[in-house]
Enzyme design. Sequence first.
Site, PDB file in Angstrom:
ATOM      1  N   CYS A   1       0.675  -2.749  -7.361  1.00 25.69           N
ATOM      2  CA  CYS A   1       1.762  -1.944  -6.799  1.00 25.69           C
ATOM      3  C   CYS A   1       2.457  -2.636  -5.633  1.00 25.69           C
ATOM      4  O   CYS A   1       3.696  -2.637  -5.546  1.00 25.69           O
ATOM      5  CB  CYS A   1       1.238  -0.577  -6.379  1.00 25.69           C
ATOM      6  SG  CYS A   1      -0.351  -0.622  -5.525  1.00 25.69           S
TER       7      CYS A   1
ATOM      8  N   HIS B   1       4.260   2.769  -0.484  1.00 29.91           N
ATOM      9  CA  HIS B   1       3.892   1.510   0.146  1.00 29.91           C
ATOM     10  C   HIS B   1       5.101   0.892   0.846  1.00 29.91           C
ATOM     11  O   HIS B   1       6.242   1.010   0.369  1.00 29.91           O
ATOM     12  CB  HIS B   1       3.423   0.494  -0.901  1.00 29.91           C
ATOM     13  CG  HIS B   1       2.053   0.747  -1.449  1.00 29.91           C
ATOM     14  ND1 HIS B   1       1.245   1.790  -1.067  1.00 29.91           N
ATOM     15  CD2 HIS B   1       1.336   0.043  -2.383  1.00 29.91           C
ATOM     16  CE1 HIS B   1       0.100   1.728  -1.738  1.00 29.91           C
ATOM     17  NE2 HIS B   1       0.132   0.675  -2.540  1.00 29.91           N
TER      18      HIS B   1
END
Length: 323
Positions: free
Chosen positions: A122, A234
Amino acid sequence: MRQKKKIVAVIGATGAVGQEIVRLLIERQFPFEKLRCFASPKSVGQKIHSIPVEALENLEGIDIAFFCAGSAISKQWIPNAKCLCIDSSSAFRMEASVPLVIPEINAHALKNHQGLIASPNCAATILLMPLFALHRLFGVKRIVTSTYQAASGAGAHLLRELQAETSAFLENRPYQHTLPYPYAFNLYPHNSALHESGYVEEEVKMLYETRKILEDDQIQLSATCVRVPVLRAHSVSANVEFKRPFTLDAIYCALNDVPGLKIFEERERNRFATPIDATGKNEVFCGRFRIDPSQPNTLEFWAVGDQLLKGAALNAVQIAESL
Protein backbone atom coordinates in the site's frame (compact mmCIF):
# COMPACT_ATOMS: atom_id res chain seq x y z
CA MET A 1 -20.57 -11.50 -28.28
CA ARG A 2 -21.48 -10.72 -24.67
CA GLN A 3 -18.88 -12.02 -22.22
CA LYS A 4 -20.05 -14.71 -19.80
CA LYS A 5 -20.44 -13.33 -16.29
CA LYS A 6 -18.08 -14.74 -13.69
CA ILE A 7 -18.37 -16.49 -10.36
CA VAL A 8 -16.27 -14.30 -8.09
CA ALA A 9 -14.93 -15.10 -4.63
CA VAL A 10 -13.39 -12.90 -1.93
CA ILE A 11 -11.17 -14.84 0.47
CA GLY A 12 -10.81 -12.91 3.71
CA ALA A 13 -14.13 -11.16 3.17
CA THR A 14 -14.64 -10.25 6.83
CA GLY A 15 -11.37 -8.30 7.05
CA ALA A 16 -11.02 -4.58 6.43
CA VAL A 17 -9.73 -5.03 2.86
CA GLY A 18 -12.13 -7.88 2.08
CA GLN A 19 -15.17 -5.87 3.07
CA GLU A 20 -14.03 -3.02 0.82
CA ILE A 21 -13.50 -5.40 -2.11
CA VAL A 22 -17.03 -6.76 -1.73
CA ARG A 23 -18.48 -3.25 -1.56
CA LEU A 24 -16.51 -2.07 -4.59
CA LEU A 25 -17.47 -5.08 -6.72
CA ILE A 26 -21.13 -4.34 -6.00
CA GLU A 27 -21.02 -0.54 -6.31
CA ARG A 28 -18.87 -0.54 -9.46
CA GLN A 29 -21.17 -3.16 -11.00
CA PHE A 30 -18.46 -5.68 -11.71
CA PRO A 31 -20.01 -8.25 -14.09
CA PHE A 32 -20.29 -11.20 -11.76
CA GLU A 33 -23.02 -13.83 -11.92
CA LYS A 34 -22.49 -14.66 -8.27
CA LEU A 35 -20.32 -13.20 -5.52
CA ARG A 36 -19.19 -15.51 -2.72
CA CYS A 37 -17.56 -14.49 0.56
CA PHE A 38 -15.10 -16.79 2.33
CA ALA A 39 -13.47 -16.46 5.73
CA SER A 40 -12.45 -18.62 8.69
CA PRO A 41 -15.02 -21.03 10.17
CA LYS A 42 -15.63 -18.73 13.14
CA SER A 43 -17.07 -16.12 10.73
CA VAL A 44 -19.63 -18.46 9.16
CA GLY A 45 -23.10 -17.04 9.67
CA GLN A 46 -22.03 -13.43 9.27
CA LYS A 47 -23.10 -11.47 6.21
CA ILE A 48 -21.05 -9.02 4.16
CA HIS A 49 -23.34 -6.70 2.22
CA SER A 50 -26.11 -9.30 2.57
CA ILE A 51 -23.87 -12.09 1.27
CA PRO A 52 -23.46 -15.03 3.70
CA VAL A 53 -19.94 -15.88 4.76
CA GLU A 54 -18.75 -19.40 3.95
CA ALA A 55 -15.84 -21.39 5.31
CA LEU A 56 -13.08 -21.83 2.75
CA GLU A 57 -13.06 -25.51 1.83
CA ASN A 58 -12.45 -25.43 -1.93
CA LEU A 59 -12.48 -23.07 -4.93
CA GLU A 60 -14.41 -25.29 -7.31
CA GLY A 61 -16.52 -23.35 -9.80
CA ILE A 62 -14.79 -20.03 -9.04
CA ASP A 63 -13.62 -17.93 -12.00
CA ILE A 64 -11.91 -15.06 -10.16
CA ALA A 65 -10.66 -15.18 -6.56
CA PHE A 66 -9.56 -12.10 -4.62
CA PHE A 67 -7.18 -13.09 -1.83
CA CYS A 68 -6.91 -10.67 1.10
CA ALA A 69 -6.50 -13.01 4.07
CA GLY A 70 -2.72 -12.77 4.46
CA SER A 71 0.33 -14.48 3.02
CA ALA A 72 -0.18 -17.82 4.77
CA ILE A 73 -3.63 -18.35 3.24
CA SER A 74 -2.42 -17.20 -0.18
CA LYS A 75 0.51 -19.64 -0.08
CA GLN A 76 -1.79 -22.47 0.97
CA TRP A 77 -4.53 -22.00 -1.64
CA ILE A 78 -3.19 -20.16 -4.70
CA PRO A 79 -0.67 -22.73 -6.02
CA ASN A 80 -3.42 -25.30 -6.65
CA ALA A 81 -6.18 -22.90 -7.65
CA LYS A 82 -7.70 -23.39 -11.10
CA CYS A 83 -9.06 -19.86 -11.32
CA LEU A 84 -7.63 -16.39 -11.83
CA CYS A 85 -6.21 -15.20 -8.49
CA ILE A 86 -5.67 -11.56 -7.55
CA ASP A 87 -3.57 -11.50 -4.39
CA SER A 88 -3.27 -8.52 -2.04
CA SER A 89 -0.66 -10.21 0.18
CA SER A 90 3.10 -10.11 -0.26
CA ALA A 91 3.33 -13.88 -0.80
CA PHE A 92 4.14 -13.90 -4.53
CA ARG A 93 4.88 -10.26 -5.38
CA MET A 94 8.55 -10.73 -6.13
CA GLU A 95 8.28 -13.94 -8.16
CA ALA A 96 9.45 -13.18 -11.69
CA SER A 97 6.47 -14.89 -13.33
CA VAL A 98 3.89 -12.94 -11.28
CA PRO A 99 2.87 -9.48 -12.55
CA LEU A 100 2.89 -6.83 -9.81
CA VAL A 101 0.37 -4.32 -11.07
CA ILE A 102 -0.92 -0.82 -10.48
CA PRO A 103 -3.26 -0.50 -13.49
CA GLU A 104 -2.61 3.22 -14.05
CA ILE A 105 1.12 2.48 -14.25
CA ASN A 106 1.81 -0.96 -15.72
CA ALA A 107 -1.42 -2.54 -16.93
CA HIS A 108 0.61 -3.87 -19.87
CA ALA A 109 2.11 -6.45 -17.46
CA LEU A 110 -1.29 -8.14 -17.17
CA LYS A 111 -0.97 -9.75 -20.59
CA ASN A 112 1.78 -12.00 -19.21
CA HIS A 113 -0.11 -13.37 -16.23
CA GLN A 114 -0.28 -17.11 -15.66
CA GLY A 115 -3.36 -17.16 -13.48
CA LEU A 116 -1.96 -15.04 -10.66
CA ILE A 117 -1.61 -11.26 -10.35
CA ALA A 118 -0.22 -9.50 -7.29
CA SER A 119 -1.40 -6.16 -5.95
CA PRO A 120 1.45 -4.10 -4.44
CA ASN A 121 2.29 -2.88 -0.98
CA CYS A 122 0.00 0.00 0.00
CA ALA A 123 2.74 2.52 0.85
CA ALA A 124 4.60 1.72 -2.38
CA THR A 125 1.40 2.27 -4.36
CA ILE A 126 0.83 5.71 -2.85
CA LEU A 127 4.46 6.66 -3.51
CA LEU A 128 4.40 5.47 -7.11
CA MET A 129 1.11 6.99 -8.22
CA PRO A 130 2.68 10.47 -8.51
CA LEU A 131 6.15 9.16 -9.31
CA PHE A 132 5.71 6.94 -12.35
CA ALA A 133 4.95 9.73 -14.86
CA LEU A 134 7.97 11.66 -13.59
CA HIS A 135 10.15 8.58 -13.90
CA ARG A 136 9.23 8.25 -17.57
CA LEU A 137 10.20 11.87 -18.23
CA PHE A 138 13.23 12.41 -16.02
CA GLY A 139 14.40 8.95 -14.88
CA VAL A 140 14.38 8.19 -11.15
CA LYS A 141 17.88 7.66 -9.77
CA ARG A 142 17.38 7.62 -6.01
CA ILE A 143 14.48 7.92 -3.54
CA VAL A 144 14.57 8.70 0.16
CA THR A 145 11.08 8.29 1.60
CA SER A 146 9.34 8.34 4.95
CA THR A 147 5.88 6.83 5.34
CA TYR A 148 3.23 7.64 7.92
CA GLN A 149 1.06 4.54 7.87
CA ALA A 150 -2.48 4.13 9.20
CA ALA A 151 -3.79 1.43 11.51
CA SER A 152 -5.76 -0.20 8.69
CA GLY A 153 -2.52 -1.34 7.09
CA ALA A 154 -2.15 -3.89 9.88
CA GLY A 155 -5.73 -5.11 9.60
CA ALA A 156 -9.09 -4.63 11.24
CA HIS A 157 -7.74 -5.64 14.66
CA LEU A 158 -5.40 -2.63 14.84
CA LEU A 159 -8.20 -0.33 13.72
CA ARG A 160 -10.25 -1.55 16.67
CA GLU A 161 -7.23 -1.27 18.96
CA LEU A 162 -6.64 2.37 18.02
CA GLN A 163 -10.30 3.30 18.49
CA ALA A 164 -10.63 1.51 21.83
CA GLU A 165 -7.33 2.81 23.21
CA THR A 166 -8.10 6.37 22.11
CA SER A 167 -11.50 6.26 23.84
CA ALA A 168 -9.88 4.97 27.02
CA PHE A 169 -7.21 7.66 26.89
CA LEU A 170 -9.75 10.47 26.48
CA GLU A 171 -11.94 9.07 29.25
CA ASN A 172 -8.94 8.60 31.55
CA ARG A 173 -9.65 4.87 31.85
CA PRO A 174 -6.95 2.20 32.18
CA TYR A 175 -6.40 0.21 28.99
CA GLN A 176 -4.39 -2.96 28.42
CA HIS A 177 -2.90 -2.34 24.98
CA THR A 178 -1.85 -5.29 22.84
CA LEU A 179 1.28 -3.62 21.45
CA PRO A 180 4.52 -3.32 23.45
CA TYR A 181 3.80 0.44 23.70
CA PRO A 182 0.80 2.79 23.70
CA TYR A 183 -0.68 3.54 20.27
CA ALA A 184 -3.21 6.31 20.97
CA PHE A 185 -1.54 9.72 20.60
CA ASN A 186 1.72 7.94 19.86
CA LEU A 187 3.60 6.49 16.88
CA TYR A 188 6.21 3.84 16.37
CA PRO A 189 8.67 2.60 13.73
CA HIS A 190 7.01 -0.07 11.61
CA ASN A 191 7.06 -3.36 13.51
CA SER A 192 7.38 -5.78 10.59
CA ALA A 193 10.31 -8.22 10.75
CA LEU A 194 13.67 -6.52 11.34
CA HIS A 195 16.43 -7.52 8.89
CA GLU A 196 20.13 -7.70 9.73
CA SER A 197 20.56 -4.55 7.64
CA GLY A 198 18.51 -2.61 10.21
CA TYR A 199 15.62 -2.15 7.77
CA VAL A 200 12.26 -3.76 8.45
CA GLU A 201 10.36 -5.89 5.97
CA GLU A 202 7.99 -3.06 5.02
CA GLU A 203 10.92 -0.84 4.05
CA VAL A 204 12.56 -3.60 2.01
CA LYS A 205 9.28 -4.23 0.17
CA MET A 206 9.19 -0.61 -0.94
CA LEU A 207 12.61 -0.91 -2.58
CA TYR A 208 12.03 -4.11 -4.53
CA GLU A 209 8.40 -3.45 -5.45
CA THR A 210 9.31 0.01 -6.74
CA ARG A 211 11.98 -1.48 -8.97
CA LYS A 212 9.63 -4.16 -10.30
CA ILE A 213 6.70 -1.85 -11.01
CA LEU A 214 8.82 0.88 -12.61
CA GLU A 215 10.82 -1.79 -14.46
CA ASP A 216 14.18 -0.37 -13.41
CA ASP A 217 16.50 -2.41 -11.19
CA GLN A 218 18.96 0.48 -10.93
CA ILE A 219 16.68 2.64 -8.77
CA GLN A 220 18.05 3.18 -5.28
CA LEU A 221 15.58 3.62 -2.41
CA SER A 222 15.86 4.09 1.33
CA ALA A 223 12.62 4.05 3.33
CA THR A 224 11.67 4.74 6.92
CA CYS A 225 8.19 3.41 7.66
CA VAL A 226 6.28 4.64 10.69
CA ARG A 227 2.89 3.60 12.09
CA VAL A 228 0.86 6.65 13.13
CA PRO A 229 -2.46 6.94 15.00
CA VAL A 230 -4.55 7.48 11.86
CA LEU A 231 -7.40 5.14 10.93
CA ARG A 232 -7.10 4.37 7.21
CA ALA A 233 -5.04 6.77 5.07
CA HIS A 234 -1.28 6.53 4.52
CA SER A 235 0.95 9.56 3.94
CA VAL A 236 4.30 9.55 2.16
CA SER A 237 7.11 12.11 2.08
CA ALA A 238 9.57 11.63 -0.78
CA ASN A 239 12.91 13.10 -1.80
CA VAL A 240 13.62 11.97 -5.37
CA GLU A 241 16.82 12.49 -7.34
CA PHE A 242 16.30 12.28 -11.11
CA LYS A 243 18.82 11.52 -13.83
CA ARG A 244 17.74 14.52 -15.89
CA PRO A 245 16.98 18.13 -14.97
CA PHE A 246 13.40 19.34 -14.58
CA THR A 247 11.39 22.41 -13.69
CA LEU A 248 8.45 22.67 -11.32
CA ASP A 249 6.29 23.71 -14.27
CA ALA A 250 7.22 20.45 -15.99
CA ILE A 251 6.32 18.50 -12.83
CA TYR A 252 2.85 20.02 -12.62
CA CYS A 253 2.31 19.56 -16.35
CA ALA A 254 3.27 15.88 -16.15
CA LEU A 255 0.93 15.15 -13.23
CA ASN A 256 -2.04 17.30 -14.11
CA ASP A 257 -4.03 14.61 -15.93
CA VAL A 258 -2.74 11.34 -14.45
CA PRO A 259 -5.71 8.97 -13.87
CA GLY A 260 -6.30 8.29 -10.19
CA LEU A 261 -4.12 11.19 -9.07
CA LYS A 262 -5.17 14.62 -7.80
CA ILE A 263 -2.90 17.56 -7.11
CA PHE A 264 -4.04 19.04 -3.79
CA GLU A 265 -2.44 22.38 -2.96
CA GLU A 266 -3.64 25.67 -1.50
CA ARG A 267 -0.29 27.39 -1.17
CA GLU A 268 -1.74 30.73 -0.13
CA ARG A 269 -3.11 28.95 2.98
CA ASN A 270 -0.17 26.56 3.43
CA ARG A 271 -2.78 23.82 3.01
CA PHE A 272 -1.93 20.40 1.65
CA ALA A 273 -3.58 16.98 1.73
CA THR A 274 -4.11 15.24 5.06
CA PRO A 275 -5.25 11.69 5.82
CA ILE A 276 -8.78 12.96 6.50
CA ASP A 277 -8.89 14.53 3.02
CA ALA A 278 -8.00 11.19 1.43
CA THR A 279 -10.14 8.92 3.59
CA GLY A 280 -12.89 7.31 1.54
CA LYS A 281 -11.51 8.75 -1.72
CA ASN A 282 -10.35 6.66 -4.69
CA GLU A 283 -7.67 9.14 -5.76
CA VAL A 284 -4.17 9.58 -4.37
CA PHE A 285 -3.59 13.22 -3.42
CA CYS A 286 -0.20 14.79 -3.97
CA GLY A 287 1.40 18.20 -3.62
CA ARG A 288 3.92 20.37 -1.78
CA PHE A 289 6.30 20.00 -4.73
CA ARG A 290 9.57 21.80 -4.18
CA ILE A 291 13.13 21.64 -5.45
CA ASP A 292 15.69 20.35 -2.96
CA PRO A 293 18.37 23.09 -2.83
CA SER A 294 20.97 20.70 -1.39
CA GLN A 295 21.26 18.36 -4.37
CA PRO A 296 20.94 18.73 -8.17
CA ASN A 297 17.88 17.36 -10.02
CA THR A 298 16.09 16.52 -6.77
CA LEU A 299 12.39 16.96 -6.00
CA GLU A 300 10.50 16.83 -2.71
CA PHE A 301 6.81 15.96 -2.58
CA TRP A 302 3.99 14.74 -0.33
CA ALA A 303 1.31 12.16 -1.15
CA VAL A 304 -1.69 10.78 0.75
CA GLY A 305 -4.04 7.93 -0.12
CA ASP A 306 -6.69 5.73 1.45
CA GLN A 307 -4.88 2.52 2.41
CA LEU A 308 -8.00 0.38 2.16
CA LEU A 309 -8.93 1.76 -1.28
CA LYS A 310 -6.11 2.57 -3.71
CA GLY A 311 -3.65 1.05 -1.28
CA ALA A 312 -5.40 -2.33 -1.38
CA ALA A 313 -9.03 -3.11 -2.29
CA LEU A 314 -9.57 -0.62 -5.10
CA ASN A 315 -6.31 -1.54 -6.80
CA ALA A 316 -7.24 -5.24 -6.70
CA VAL A 317 -10.68 -4.55 -8.20
CA GLN A 318 -9.14 -2.30 -10.87
CA ILE A 319 -6.84 -5.17 -11.86
CA ALA A 320 -9.88 -7.37 -12.46
CA GLU A 321 -11.63 -4.57 -14.37
CA SER A 322 -8.55 -4.08 -16.55
CA LEU A 323 -8.72 -7.70 -17.62
